[in-house]
Motif scaffolding. Structure first.
Motif, mmCIF file in Angstrom:
data_model
loop_
_atom_site.group_PDB
_atom_site.id
_atom_site.type_symbol
_atom_site.label_atom_id
_atom_site.label_comp_id
_atom_site.label_asym_id
_atom_site.label_seq_id
_atom_site.Cartn_x
_atom_site.Cartn_y
_atom_site.Cartn_z
ATOM 1 N N GLU A 141 1.963 -33.506 5.402
ATOM 2 C CA GLU A 141 1.906 -34.933 5.728
ATOM 3 C C GLU A 141 2.732 -35.763 4.745
ATOM 4 O O GLU A 141 2.995 -35.346 3.618
ATOM 5 N N SER A 142 3.084 -36.973 5.176
ATOM 6 C CA SER A 142 3.865 -37.880 4.341
ATOM 7 C C SER A 142 2.945 -38.851 3.608
ATOM 8 O O SER A 142 1.873 -39.208 4.092
ATOM 9 N N ALA A 165 2.103 -32.109 0.160
ATOM 10 C CA ALA A 165 2.676 -33.180 0.981
ATOM 11 C C ALA A 165 4.085 -32.814 1.435
ATOM 12 O O ALA A 165 4.864 -32.229 0.682
ATOM 13 N N GLY A 166 4.419 -33.195 2.658
ATOM 14 C CA GLY A 166 5.733 -32.872 3.192
ATOM 15 C C GLY A 166 6.814 -33.819 2.702
ATOM 16 O O GLY A 166 7.948 -33.411 2.456
ATOM 17 N N LYS A 167 6.469 -35.084 2.570
ATOM 18 C CA LYS A 167 7.436 -36.080 2.081
ATOM 19 C C LYS A 167 6.696 -37.128 1.272
ATOM 20 O O LYS A 167 5.707 -37.698 1.738
ATOM 21 N N ILE A 168 7.169 -37.380 0.051
ATOM 22 C CA ILE A 168 6.552 -38.361 -0.834
ATOM 23 C C ILE A 168 7.519 -39.526 -1.012
ATOM 24 O O ILE A 168 8.623 -39.356 -1.532
ATOM 25 N N ILE A 169 7.106 -40.706 -0.554
ATOM 26 C CA ILE A 169 7.917 -41.912 -0.654
ATOM 27 C C ILE A 169 7.359 -42.761 -1.790
ATOM 28 O O ILE A 169 6.185 -43.128 -1.783
ATOM 29 N N ASP A 187 10.364 -37.753 -3.112
ATOM 30 C CA ASP A 187 11.494 -37.370 -2.248
ATOM 31 C C ASP A 187 12.338 -38.569 -1.845
ATOM 32 O O ASP A 187 13.557 -38.458 -1.677
ATOM 33 N N THR A 205 10.813 -42.043 7.575
ATOM 34 C CA THR A 205 9.875 -41.220 8.353
ATOM 35 C C THR A 205 10.285 -41.111 9.814
ATOM 36 O O THR A 205 9.465 -40.753 10.666
ATOM 37 N N VAL A 210 4.008 -43.467 7.665
ATOM 38 C CA VAL A 210 3.434 -42.474 6.754
ATOM 39 C C VAL A 210 2.007 -42.114 7.171
ATOM 40 O O VAL A 210 1.290 -42.922 7.750
ATOM 41 N N ASP A 211 1.619 -40.891 6.846
ATOM 42 C CA ASP A 211 0.264 -40.426 7.174
ATOM 43 C C ASP A 211 -0.776 -40.982 6.209
ATOM 44 O O ASP A 211 -1.899 -41.295 6.612
#
Length: 324
Positions: A141-142, A165-169, A187, A205, A210-211
């Motif tokens: 999850e993001s 986590a799949g993507k960290i903003i 990321d 995303t 985002v999740d």
């Protein structure tokens, strides 16, 4: 003993150095000679009379301490004088000595010093539980982390990575702070002083949002963060650093099955098993080098007022500490 006390609510100037009697441990309590004290936004909220629960006066701030057990109450069974421990307490941390319940103590691993031990609990536990317990982050999850160069922010970025986590903003207010977030594992880097930061989150995303979003500013930041949320997304609120409240319409969450969730660490503290299990896990990450702390400065207890000014300026990075 020496302590920092406030007798009225207000700005940093209400923090005063006083001489008071050393507390005496009773029952399951232990007396701790304090070596390092964590400084947090909860302390400034206490000082201003804006904390989530009522603050009695006079009041000694400080919930996060590391030190050495010096004496124990008559019902203590596990703690002994000489133990190096870290713990969270309701109040009294800005001092040379404090009492704590033996059931809240976590032994400090040999490879950690007092400063690193004191820098971890409140912000580490907050980051851990906003992501895992309240945000229910799942692998892939993001995650959106605001103020990603701050104490909770740097730990949230690292823990999100550890949790899969799949993507960290990450958002922050300067290139230097964003670079720190990148080093922690972020990321995508976004400067939240730019007017189109919401669009940048959505673009990162693929328009989905985002999740999980972590929000502690309030006001317009809350409203804009809500716009960044995906279908089935969870927005976890764990502060209101701006002092501004937000207005939202609960029915607006229905169309995309979104959630807004509140988090207050003292509720975790009232569940000793959950508190200890998560803190032991965090300390193990730290001891194994999987988690890195960013200490922004260590100051003498007498400079508590100046440290509050620094913290609220939002120009610091990492954790600020006091030492008696």
């Amino acid at each position: 003993m020496k302590a920092v006390q406030l007798q009225k609510f207000g700005g940093p100037e209400v923090l005063e150095i006083v001489e008071i009697d050393r507390p005496v441990p009773k029952g399951h309590e232990v007396l701790i000679e304090i070596k390092a004290i964590g400084v947090n936004y909860a302390d400034t909220a206490r000082r201003e009379g804006q904390y989530v629960v009522k603050t009695p006066l006079p009041f000694i701030p400080g919930a996060e301490i590391a030190g050495v057990v010096t004496s124990v109450g008559e019902k203590v069974t596990n703690a002994k004088p000489g133990m190096r421990v870290v713990t969270l307490i309701e109040s009294g941390g800005y001092s040379e000595f404090a009492v704590a319940d033996e059931r809240s103590l976590i032994p400090i691993p040999e490879q950690l010093d007092f400063q690193n031990a004191a820098a971890l609990p409140l912000q580490g536990l907050s980051a851990y539980h906003v992501l895992k317990t309240m945000g229910r982050l799942e692998k892939g999850e993001s995650v959106l982390v605001h103020a990603a160069a701050g104490g909770v922010g740097t730990l949230s970025v690292q823990l999100a990575k550890l949790f899969g986590a799949g993507k960290i903003i990450a958002t922050a207010s300067s290139p230097e702070k964003l670079e720190l977030a990148r080093k922690m594992g972020a990321d995508v880097l976004i400067n939240y002083t730019e007017s189109n930061w919401v669009e940048q989150v959505l673009e990162a995303t693929g328009g989905k949002g985002v999740d999980v979003a972590l929000e502690m500013v309030g006001g317009e930041v809350f409203n804009n963060t809500l716009k960044c949320l995906a279908t089935f997304g969870r927005l976890v609120v764990f502060g209101a650093a701006s002092g501004e409240q937000s207005r939202m319409y609960p029915s607006s969450l229905m169309a995309r099955n979104q959630s807004v969730i509140g988090f207050f660490l003292p509720q975790i503290m009232r569940k000793p098993e959950l508190l200890q299990r998560s803190l032991v896990e965090l300390l193990s990450y730290l001891g194994e080098g999987k988690l890195k702390l960013t200490i922004g400065g260590v100051f003498p207890l007498e400079e508590a007022a100046n440290v509050h000014v620094l913290l609220q300026s939002r120009k610091t990075t990492g954790k600020l500490l006091l030492e008696p």
